[in-house]
Design a protein around this motif. Structure first.
Motif, PDB file in Angstrom:
ATOM      1  N   VAL A 314       0.877  -1.157   0.175  1.00 53.21           N
ATOM      2  CA  VAL A 314      -0.048   0.043   0.012  1.00 53.21           C
ATOM      3  C   VAL A 314       0.919   1.215  -0.023  1.00 53.21           C
ATOM      4  N   VAL A 315       0.622   2.170  -1.119  1.00 47.73           N
ATOM      5  CA  VAL A 315       1.410   3.480  -1.089  1.00 47.73           C
ATOM      6  C   VAL A 315       0.389   4.584  -0.765  1.00 47.73           C
ATOM      7  N   VAL A 316       0.820   5.311   0.237  1.00 46.91           N
ATOM      8  CA  VAL A 316      -0.251   6.364   0.567  1.00 46.91           C
ATOM      9  C   VAL A 316       0.188   7.654   0.101  1.00 46.91           C
ATOM     10  N   ARG A 317      -0.837   8.496  -0.690  1.00 50.41           N
ATOM     11  CA  ARG A 317      -0.420   9.821  -1.047  1.00 50.41           C
ATOM     12  C   ARG A 317      -0.755  10.670  -0.025  1.00 50.41           C
ATOM     13  N   ALA A 318       0.188  11.409   0.534  1.00 49.25           N
ATOM     14  CA  ALA A 318      -0.361  12.547   1.639  1.00 49.25           C
ATOM     15  C   ALA A 318       0.452  13.810   1.260  1.00 49.25           C
ATOM     16  N   PRO A 319      -0.110  14.964   1.786  1.00 54.49           N
ATOM     17  CA  PRO A 319       0.371  16.297   1.734  1.00 54.49           C
ATOM     18  C   PRO A 319       1.871  16.341   2.440  1.00 54.49           C
ATOM     19  N   ALA A 320       2.855  17.151   1.635  1.00 51.74           N
ATOM     20  CA  ALA A 320       4.190  17.043   2.395  1.00 51.74           C
ATOM     21  C   ALA A 320       3.915  17.619   3.733  1.00 51.74           C
ATOM     22  N   LEU A 324       1.851  10.905  10.146  1.00 56.24           N
ATOM     23  CA  LEU A 324       0.873   9.730  10.064  1.00 56.24           C
ATOM     24  C   LEU A 324       1.211   8.878  11.111  1.00 56.24           C
ATOM     25  N   PRO A 325       0.710   8.883  12.345  1.00 59.07           N
ATOM     26  CA  PRO A 325       0.914   8.062  13.558  1.00 59.07           C
ATOM     27  C   PRO A 325      -0.163   7.007  13.031  1.00 59.07           C
ATOM     28  N   GLY A 326       0.481   5.881  13.410  1.00 57.98           N
ATOM     29  CA  GLY A 326      -0.429   4.823  13.379  1.00 57.98           C
ATOM     30  C   GLY A 326      -1.023   4.239  11.989  1.00 57.98           C
ATOM     31  N   LEU A 327      -0.530   4.833  10.991  1.00 60.30           N
ATOM     32  CA  LEU A 327      -1.007   4.419   9.725  1.00 60.30           C
ATOM     33  C   LEU A 327      -0.768   3.119   9.269  1.00 60.30           C
ATOM     34  N   LYS A 328       0.358   2.411   9.439  1.00 61.17           N
ATOM     35  CA  LYS A 328       0.582   1.161   9.190  1.00 61.17           C
ATOM     36  C   LYS A 328      -0.476   0.092  10.108  1.00 61.17           C
ATOM     37  N   ASP A 329      -0.764   0.572  11.450  1.00 58.71           N
ATOM     38  CA  ASP A 329      -1.812  -0.282  11.994  1.00 58.71           C
ATOM     39  C   ASP A 329      -3.079  -0.228  11.466  1.00 58.71           C
ATOM     40  N   ARG A 330      -3.430   1.071  11.010  1.00 66.05           N
ATOM     41  CA  ARG A 330      -4.774   1.260  10.371  1.00 66.05           C
ATOM     42  C   ARG A 330      -4.790   0.367   9.102  1.00 66.05           C
ATOM     43  N   VAL A 331      -3.825   0.323   8.352  1.00 64.23           N
ATOM     44  CA  VAL A 331      -3.882  -0.327   7.100  1.00 64.23           C
ATOM     45  C   VAL A 331      -4.093  -1.975   7.506  1.00 64.23           C
ATOM     46  N   LEU A 332      -3.182  -2.299   8.404  1.00 61.46           N
ATOM     47  CA  LEU A 332      -3.173  -3.838   8.673  1.00 61.46           C
ATOM     48  C   LEU A 332      -4.280  -4.291   9.481  1.00 61.46           C
ATOM     49  N   LYS A 333      -5.221  -3.335  10.108  1.00 63.81           N
ATOM     50  CA  LYS A 333      -6.466  -3.758  10.519  1.00 63.81           C
ATOM     51  C   LYS A 333      -7.362  -4.050   9.580  1.00 63.81           C
ATOM     52  N   LEU A 334      -7.226  -3.534   8.294  1.00 64.83           N
ATOM     53  CA  LEU A 334      -8.156  -3.387   7.274  1.00 64.83           C
ATOM     54  C   LEU A 334      -7.986  -4.584   6.236  1.00 64.83           C
TER      55      LEU A 334
END
Length: 398
Positions: A314-320, A324-334
């Motif tokens: 998963v490659v996440v595009r976000a403003p510079a 993004l705290p907890g992003l990996k956990d959010r992805v893995l949960k889903l």
């Protein structure tokens, strides 16, 4: 008048048993693929199986990786199907050479290392139908060693490439001289051909196509009725006369191969007649997919993939500058089968990677790579890398 029956040869390559993707062991999938291939050899009534190198992913494969490959050969033995195998650049030639005698007992002929006498690399197989197959088997030959043997230190890159071609041409010509009339004649080789299209998964050092050592189709012995290639993971034909094919890897090995359909080749051929090549699709191995998604759509896009049974990056595009705290956990949960969560390269200031690498040593670059992909580099791995780097430098200066 002589009549020759049709010989059926199954061609495969690039098993890479023992491959780990982002820490996820792919060996069970490789084992499934090899079991499927052995089944195809039976149902398609193959007379011989050719394996064009890279049986293993590393020179020191795991017990599970060895079990997967040797189980494949035992399955062929149980069906009475002989095989011819060459070593690839990922294989330990010495390790394969050490089991040559044992594999010979199950009907598998191995050519692990090039020899000074190319006649030692000719293998002959007598099929159950009484036909004879002659295989000129050229395992992977280190570009560095071949060029070094020519004493070209100090030459420019173009001269090195040309010397590599000349050295390989010597072996190819001599192997072609081993072909015989009344036999089916084939060449096996683990190398890069001009015009070969990589998947994007093969190691960068091997597949920078603007700088790599390659062979020309004009160098292939004209007497070969089929050239069984290995090394490139994308299935493709790279020469018409003689016909030369890469069957590709047996599963999608990493995300550079995402979306590729995997296959083996079935070659129908008679002595003195053109070969007919059929692609046989493979169903084994988990599908790989890269999902590029904007930060605000992460949950909705992943929810739509709830039924996807493959492996994700998963490659996440976000403003510079976005935290993004907890992003990996959010992805893995889903999506629990996600192996990697990355920020868009542009947001990581990687648009100019050469500038970021300037002044860094090889070990520094490797440590950075390991940190980005797998976490902190262990001390023992750092020490082993330094030792290997020093050994390579010593060889180059010798």
């Amino acid at each position: 008048m002589l009549f020759f029956s049709v010989m059926r040869v199954l061609h495969t390559a690039d098993f890479h048993a023992g491959r780990s993707l982002r820490g996820f062991d792919r060996t069970p999938e490789v084992h499934d693929a090899l079991t499927e291939i052995a089944g195809l050899a039976r149902t398609e009534r193959a007379d011989v199986v050719l394996v064009s190198g890279d049986l293993f992913d590393t020179a020191n494969p795991s017990a599970d990786a060895e079990a997967a490959v040797f189980d494949f050969f035992l399955r062929l033995r149980d069906q009475g199907i002989p095989g011819v195998v060459i070593a690839g650049n990922h294989d330990s030639a010495a390790r394969l050479a050490s089991v040559t005698g044992l594999l010979g007992w199950v009907g598998v002929q191995v050519v692990a290392q090039p020899t000074a006498n190319p006649a030692d690399m000719i293998r002959t197989v007598e099929t159950r139908g009484g036909e004879r197959l002659v295989v000129g088997a050229l395992p992977y030959l280190s570009e560095r060693r071949l060029v070094k043997a020519a004493d070209l230190l100090g030459g420019d890159t173009g001269a090195w490439r040309q010397k590599y071609r000349e050295g390989m041409g010597f072996f190819l010509r001599r192997l072609g001289e081993g072909f015989t009339g009344g036999s089916v004649n084939m060449l096996m080789c683990h190398a890069t051909m001009d015009g070969a299209v990589p998947s994007g998964s093969e190691r960068t050092m091997q597949f920078d196509l603007t700088n790599s050592y390659t062979l020309s189709g004009l160098q292939l012995p004209p007497g070969a009725q089929y050239v069984a290639l290995g090394h490139v993971h994308k299935p493709q034909q790279v020469s018409d006369a003689p016909p030369a094919y890469y069957p590709g890897s047996v599963i999608q090995l990493d995300f550079g191969e995402a979306g590729e359909k995997k296959q083996v080749n079935l070659v129908e051929v008679e002595a003195g007649r053109p070969a007919r090549v059929h692609a046989l699709p493979l169903a084994s191995g988990r599908e790989l997919r890269t999902l590029r998604v904007d930060l605000e759509n992460v949950e909705s896009r992943l929810a739509a993939l709830s039924d996807f049974g493959g492996l994700l990056k998963v490659v996440v595009r976000a403003p510079a500058g976005t935290a993004l705290p907890g992003l990996k956990d959010r992805v893995l949960k889903l999506a629990p089968t996600t192996l990697a969560v990355e920020l868009d390269a542009a947001q990581e200031d990687l648009a100019t990677p050469d500038l970021k690498r300037e002044g860094l040593s090889l070990i520094d670059l490797y440590e950075r790579y390991h940190q980005e992909k797998r976490g902190e580099l262990p001390d023992d791995l750092r020490a082993a890398f330094r030792e290997a780097d020093e050994l390579a430098r010593t060889e180059e200066s010798a």
